[in-house]
Every structure is written in structure tokens, then in C-alpha cells.
Motif scaffolding. Sequence first.
Motif, PDB file in Angstrom:
ATOM      1  N   ARG A  89      32.947  96.488 103.064  1.00  0.00           N
ATOM      2  CA  ARG A  89      32.539  97.023 101.761  1.00  0.00           C
ATOM      3  C   ARG A  89      33.434  96.529 100.625  1.00  0.00           C
ATOM      4  NH1 ARG A  89      34.964 101.279 104.493  1.00  0.00           N
ATOM      5  NH2 ARG A  89      36.917 102.045 103.542  1.00  0.00           N
ATOM      6  N   ASP A  90      34.645  96.057 100.963  1.00  0.00           N
ATOM      7  CA  ASP A  90      35.567  95.578  99.929  1.00  0.00           C
ATOM      8  C   ASP A  90      35.266  94.147  99.487  1.00  0.00           C
ATOM      9  OD1 ASP A  90      36.832  97.984 100.097  1.00  0.00           O
ATOM     10  OD2 ASP A  90      38.628  97.235 101.114  1.00  0.00           O
ATOM     11  N   LEU A  91      34.452  93.440 100.251  1.00  0.00           N
ATOM     12  CA  LEU A  91      34.198  92.032  99.964  1.00  0.00           C
ATOM     13  C   LEU A  91      33.151  91.876  98.858  1.00  0.00           C
ATOM     14  CD1 LEU A  91      35.679  91.817 102.680  1.00  0.00           C
ATOM     15  CD2 LEU A  91      34.091  90.007 103.306  1.00  0.00           C
ATOM     16  N   LEU A  92      33.314  90.851  98.072  1.00  0.00           N
ATOM     17  CA  LEU A  92      32.259  90.466  97.139  1.00  0.00           C
ATOM     18  C   LEU A  92      31.028  90.040  97.927  1.00  0.00           C
ATOM     19  CD1 LEU A  92      34.172  88.267  94.518  1.00  0.00           C
ATOM     20  CD2 LEU A  92      33.565  90.689  94.324  1.00  0.00           C
ATOM     21  N   THR A  93      29.862  90.333  97.379  1.00  0.00           N
ATOM     22  CA  THR A  93      28.640  89.835  98.000  1.00  0.00           C
ATOM     23  C   THR A  93      28.542  88.331  97.765  1.00  0.00           C
ATOM     24  OG1 THR A  93      27.261  90.121  96.025  1.00  0.00           O
ATOM     25  CG2 THR A  93      27.518  92.035  97.486  1.00  0.00           C
ATOM     26  N   LEU A  94      27.697  87.680  98.532  1.00  0.00           N
ATOM     27  CA  LEU A  94      27.492  86.241  98.331  1.00  0.00           C
ATOM     28  C   LEU A  94      26.940  85.971  96.937  1.00  0.00           C
ATOM     29  CD1 LEU A  94      26.014  85.271 101.807  1.00  0.00           C
ATOM     30  CD2 LEU A  94      28.380  84.992 101.011  1.00  0.00           C
ATOM     31  N   GLU A  95      26.097  86.864  96.445  1.00  0.00           N
ATOM     32  CA  GLU A  95      25.550  86.700  95.097  1.00  0.00           C
ATOM     33  C   GLU A  95      26.650  86.818  94.041  1.00  0.00           C
ATOM     34  OE1 GLU A  95      22.489  87.420  97.920  1.00  0.00           O
ATOM     35  OE2 GLU A  95      24.289  88.615  97.490  1.00  0.00           O
ATOM     36  N   GLU A  96      27.604  87.727  94.251  1.00  0.00           N
ATOM     37  CA  GLU A  96      28.714  87.851  93.307  1.00  0.00           C
ATOM     38  C   GLU A  96      29.628  86.635  93.355  1.00  0.00           C
ATOM     39  OE1 GLU A  96      29.375  92.679  92.979  1.00  0.00           O
ATOM     40  OE2 GLU A  96      30.144  91.615  94.742  1.00  0.00           O
ATOM     41  N   LEU A  97      29.863  86.105  94.547  1.00  0.00           N
ATOM     42  CA  LEU A  97      30.658  84.888  94.657  1.00  0.00           C
ATOM     43  C   LEU A  97      29.980  83.733  93.927  1.00  0.00           C
ATOM     44  CD1 LEU A  97      31.707  85.193  98.405  1.00  0.00           C
ATOM     45  CD2 LEU A  97      33.283  85.176  96.460  1.00  0.00           C
ATOM     46  N   ASP A  98      28.685  83.624  94.076  1.00  0.00           N
ATOM     47  CA  ASP A  98      27.926  82.589  93.389  1.00  0.00           C
ATOM     48  C   ASP A  98      28.054  82.739  91.874  1.00  0.00           C
ATOM     49  OD1 ASP A  98      25.957  80.541  92.867  1.00  0.00           O
ATOM     50  OD2 ASP A  98      24.470  82.127  92.634  1.00  0.00           O
ATOM     51  N   ARG A  99      27.944  83.967  91.407  1.00  0.00           N
ATOM     52  CA  ARG A  99      28.038  84.216  89.961  1.00  0.00           C
ATOM     53  C   ARG A  99      29.416  83.843  89.427  1.00  0.00           C
ATOM     54  NH1 ARG A  99      27.753  90.241  87.370  1.00  0.00           N
ATOM     55  NH2 ARG A  99      28.470  89.688  85.247  1.00  0.00           N
ATOM     56  N   LEU A 100      30.471  84.226  90.154  1.00  0.00           N
ATOM     57  CA  LEU A 100      31.820  83.881  89.715  1.00  0.00           C
ATOM     58  C   LEU A 100      32.035  82.375  89.692  1.00  0.00           C
ATOM     59  CD1 LEU A 100      34.186  86.527  91.344  1.00  0.00           C
ATOM     60  CD2 LEU A 100      33.830  86.104  88.912  1.00  0.00           C
ATOM     61  N   CYS A 101      31.530  81.690  90.706  1.00  0.00           N
ATOM     62  CA  CYS A 101      31.641  80.227  90.710  1.00  0.00           C
ATOM     63  C   CYS A 101      30.959  79.638  89.487  1.00  0.00           C
ATOM     64  CB  CYS A 101      31.033  79.664  91.989  1.00  0.00           C
ATOM     65  SG  CYS A 101      32.021  79.968  93.472  1.00  0.00           S
ATOM     66  N   GLY A 102      29.826  80.210  89.115  1.00  0.00           N
ATOM     67  CA  GLY A 102      29.125  79.732  87.920  1.00  0.00           C
ATOM     68  C   GLY A 102      29.952  79.879  86.662  1.00  0.00           C
ATOM     69  N   VAL A 103      30.689  80.982  86.554  1.00  0.00           N
ATOM     70  CA  VAL A 103      31.562  81.190  85.394  1.00  0.00           C
ATOM     71  C   VAL A 103      32.624  80.099  85.324  1.00  0.00           C
ATOM     72  CG1 VAL A 103      33.335  82.716  84.434  1.00  0.00           C
ATOM     73  CG2 VAL A 103      31.174  83.679  85.251  1.00  0.00           C
ATOM     74  N   PHE A 104      33.239  79.789  86.460  1.00  0.00           N
ATOM     75  CA  PHE A 104      34.268  78.746  86.486  1.00  0.00           C
ATOM     76  C   PHE A 104      33.677  77.370  86.190  1.00  0.00           C
ATOM     77  CE2 PHE A 104      36.741  82.006  88.601  1.00  0.00           C
ATOM     78  CZ  PHE A 104      38.035  81.736  88.186  1.00  0.00           C
TER      79      PHE A 104
END
Length: 379
Positions: A89-104
Amino acid sequence: MCLPENVTALIWMAMLDLSADKTANAGNESGSEARMWGPAEDAPAPVRPAPLIDPFQRAITYLRISVTDRCDFRCAYCMAEDMQFLPKRDLLTLEELDRLCGVFIDRGVRKLRITGGEPLVRRDIMHLFRRLSRHLKSGALDELTLTTNGSQLARFAPELADLGVRRINVSLDTLDPQKFRDITRRGDLAVVLAGIEAARAAGIKVKINAVALKGVNEDEITDMIAWAHGLGMDMTLIEVMPLGEIEGDRTDQFLPLSVARERLEQRFTLTPLPDRTGGPARYVRIEETGGRLGFITPLTHNFCESCNRVRLTCTGKLYMCLGQEDAADLRAALRASPDDALVTQAVVEAISRKPKGHDFVIERARPAAVPRHMSVTGG
């Protein structure tokens, strides 16, 4: 001419309003951007936000993302045998990881490396690779790659190649099956070698990463180099790093690469190379094999002067330096709003605190110079 971000935003809002008007008048025709602008290549290119620049004027173009702290090995220099992993439950979802990568990527990051733990043990991990591959197709990203222990490569290598992964790093410290099991505490060397062959057969260029361990594999280094170069694979030697508490004493494991290099020079001719791959390695060509050998020396030679990378953990913490504890909590900003403004602000502020270098000193690493394990931060 580079416009301020607020002016750029107003321009794009006006464009969107115009698009909506044309859609309303289009009858049965689609109101897509393709119909509004014609061919995709005719669409106006948006003004890119300012790149990420740290206090020492280094452009941050390389992001390493740990997608899980879990691993199917328990390498003796990396983690404790009885590891307590993070609750899912503490991990980012794959969708959240994708979104963060997009920001970078929007801020100038050109290279992504997926790490762990062992990244390929995360459930549905290929969904993330499929999503990130769109940035390769658009040209926004130069490279999507990963570091793996090779245990799952036979299963995933063909799809990784299809998605644009062109090279990977495989962590492998010995070619002796029993020694391999002793180091990993549970791994099967044959499975890893089969995975490496599957990656090579899929057209992926493999580089071998080997941690130099005093009294463990130091007598194998020359043979491993000959094996790797014989198959057309580069190899990099790494000094053991004082990250995380383990059962043993890392001072007993530490083999300075200056010593390893002196020994190699008794057998091989090493020619320094100017090559840089966005990482900390310094390279030589071994004239007798024709292959390339890298040295990563965080303890005997600080490699930070040209650091262009930051690390994102699977829980959304951004570490600006592997060897420092300062981190930014991007998860909170990410989940506070569906808009990327807050998380972008958090990223920019974090980069403004990036230090000049790490502070690894093996003599002070009791029990560890940095308490978190490498599997938490990402290799």
C-alpha cells in the motif's frame, strides 16, 4: 524566443478554446487535434519548460526509478537475509510512476532507468514499460533502460526489445554456480545466464555489472572480463557501497578498484577512454579483448563532479544524491492534485538542494554510512 510559463499556458488555453469551437461546428466530423491541425507534424510545438539545473549548474537529464524494493535474491553485500519489505500500500501505482516520469521528461530528462529491488518481479511491470515507451516514439526520451539481476529476463526480454529497450545492465558477480548461490543466498546461475542469452537474442545490448568483493570474487575478475568481452558485452566493476545494514562487515568485503586495476594491468593493456554514458563509470578499452571495462569507485575516487542524475523510490521519495539522506516527498504533492503544478514545483525545489557530492567513507560505515538499503533507493 522563450516565453514565461504563465504566458505559454494562456496561449494553450486559447488554442484549446479554438479547438472546441471548431469541434462544435464540425457536424459528424471528429474534433480531434489531427483534424484541427491537419497532419500531426503540422501542429505547433509547445514551448518546453525550463530544464532542471542544480546549484552547481549541472543539468539533470537522467532519472533512475525504483519500482519496488522487493527482490528474489538476497545478495550478501546488498541486503539482510531476513529483509522486511515495504507494504504494497506504500508503493506508488504504476500509473503514478508514469505520471511522475512525464513531469521529469517535460523538464528535460532524456534517460530513464528502471531499477529495484528487482524491477521485473513487480506485478504488471510491463504496463509501465508500455506507457513509457511512448516517449521514445515521440522523441521526448532518448533512452529507456533497466538494471536487473537477470532472473526474469528469459520471460520479458522479447517484449522489452519490442518496446524500444536497446541496452540493459545485468548484475552478476561470479560465474561459479555455488559461489553465485552463496552471494545471492538463493539464486540460480543457469537461470541468469539463460536470461542474458534471451536478451542478446532479442537484440538487446547487455552490460555486466560486478561488485568487486574481497576474498570472494577477486580471483575471478580477469576470467569474467574475458567471458563478457568474448560475447560482445561490456563490463563494469563496482566498489561495494556502505548502504543499509547487513549481517556482515563491509570493511571485510571492500576491495579498492585501484588494487583490482593494478592486478588487471599485469595481464591486460588498459587504454583510457573518454566515453560517458550518463553514469559514474570511467572506462578503459582492454586491448587484448577489444572490449570496454568500466570502473565505478565511490569510495576511492569520488565520481560526483559531473552528476546529472537523481533517484526516485517506489514510494515517491526523490533522492538528489545516492550517498545523502536528503529527500523530497513527491507522493504527497502527486496525490494532492490531479494537476502537475504542485509536483513540478516540488521537483524544482528539490533539485535546488542537490549537493555537490556524496560522503561515502568505508571506515565510517558501521553499521552503514547510509541506513537505507540500495534496494530502496534503486541501483
